[in-house]
Scaffold this active site. Structure first.
Site, PDB file in Angstrom:
ATOM      1  N   LYS A  65       0.811  -1.222   0.000  1.00 40.51           N
ATOM      2  CA  LYS A  65       0.000   0.000   0.000  1.00 40.51           C
ATOM      3  C   LYS A  65       0.847   1.277   0.000  1.00 40.51           C
ATOM      4  CE  LYS A  65      -4.042  -2.152   2.117  1.00 40.51           C
ATOM      5  NZ  LYS A  65      -5.101  -2.084   3.122  1.00 40.51           N
ATOM      6  N   ASP A 101     -10.282   2.270   2.441  1.00 39.99           N
ATOM      7  CA  ASP A 101     -10.379   1.462   3.670  1.00 39.99           C
ATOM      8  C   ASP A 101     -11.162   2.174   4.771  1.00 39.99           C
ATOM      9  OD1 ASP A 101      -8.995  -0.824   2.788  1.00 39.99           O
ATOM     10  OD2 ASP A 101      -7.048   0.055   3.281  1.00 39.99           O
TER      11      ASP A 101
END
Ligand code: ATR
Length: 277
Positions: A65, A101
């Site tokens: 990420k 997220d």
């Protein structure tokens, strides 16, 4: 057919291909979604090859990420705040980086679990990437307070300092676990990696206010260690992170395709398959 994928290492366990296949069928979108294993030192090369083959978008999972954040040409404000990218969209020569997220977490809490955050006392456990991605979306819901607590307190202090400007009216502060003694919360979110090793953060007793929800970003078959500990300490309700997983996927799908899929049946199917497995 438009191609999408989740890229990670490992990635074979990922539920994302299943989730996005259900979203595509449900919305009538013609697309192909696969799991892509990138070598630990080969994330950028894997992304480049996928783009060269006409790939339109990627979900990015551990441990890439941060590399995805570096690779993006443009970033959404929430990806900027998270310092991490879990969704890439390729448009012409540009790679747009987003992070869905935290929005997925908030959507699960508010929509699926029916918890409003406005005016509530929220405790966020952990100060790694998972915690950092949740802070801005949580603050945007207008909680009365957000306390970030971490095993290593200095990391929590750094995070609280970084986000103070965006806290609005919310009281934002950092704590050690021991420093939580005597405080109570309406919502406690576990963003530590403790559940990966079947452990729970060592909290002082009595942090759950009446009616409080304990939420673990991790998920699995049955309760996680954190959920079990929370029940034992009097949490009125517990939830794992499967809903967050499905909701972050829905946010990515919407970014790519411009339509928002229904998540209720997808979440129910996934829960049933995990309980069977
Ligand atoms: P991620 O990107 O998944 O958040 P990370 O950046 O490695 O991963 O952060 C892991 C987080 O889990 C940290 O907050 C870590 O606490 P420390 O900063 O003190 O290391 C926390 N963590 C991991 N195992 C834990 C455990 N057994 N108990 C409590 N916290 C734990």
């Amino acid at each position: 057919m438009d191609r999408y994928a989740v890229v990670g290492n490992p990635v074979a366990h990922s539920k994302s291909p299943l989730i996005h296949a259900e979203f595509a069928a449900q919305t009538g979108q013609e697309l192909h979604y696969e799991a892509l294993l990138a070598p630990l030192d080969g994330f950028a090369a894997t992304v480049a090859a996928f783009r060269a083959a006409g790939g339109r978008g990627l979900n990015v999972t551990a441990p890439f990420k941060l590399e995805a954040f570096e690779l993006a040409d443009r970033l959404s404000p929430r990806a900027e705040a998270a310092g991490a990218v879990n969704t890439l969209a390729f448009d012409g020569g540009q790679a747009y980086g987003d992070n869905t997220d935290g929005a997925g977490l908030v959507r699960d809490l508010t929509h699926n679990l029916g918890r409003q955050l406005a005016g509530r006392r929220v405790l966020l456990l952990g100060a790694g990437g998972a915690a950092r991605g949740a802070i801005l979306p949580l603050l945007m819901e207008g909680p009365a307070s957000l306390v970030i607590a971490n095993r290593t307190e200095s990391r929590a202090l750094e995070l609280a300092d970084r986000f103070r400007a965006g806290a609005g009216d919310a009281e934002l502060r950092a704590s050690s676990f021991a420093g939580l003694a005597g405080s109570t919360f309406d919502l406690v979110i576990n963003a530590t990696a403790a559940s990966l090793s079947a452990q729970s953060p060592e909290l002082p007793p009595g942090v759950y206010a009446p009616g409080a929800l304990a939420y673990d970003m991790m998920y699995g078959k049955g309760d996680t260690a954190f959920m079990r500990a929370a029940r034992a300490d009097g949490a009125a309700a517990v939830a794992d992170g499967l809903g967050m997983l499905v909701e972050q996927a829905a946010e990515s799908f919407q970014l790519w395709r411009g339509v928002r899929p229904q998540t209720t049946s997808v979440l129910a199917d996934l829960r049933a398959s995990i309980d069977r497995g």
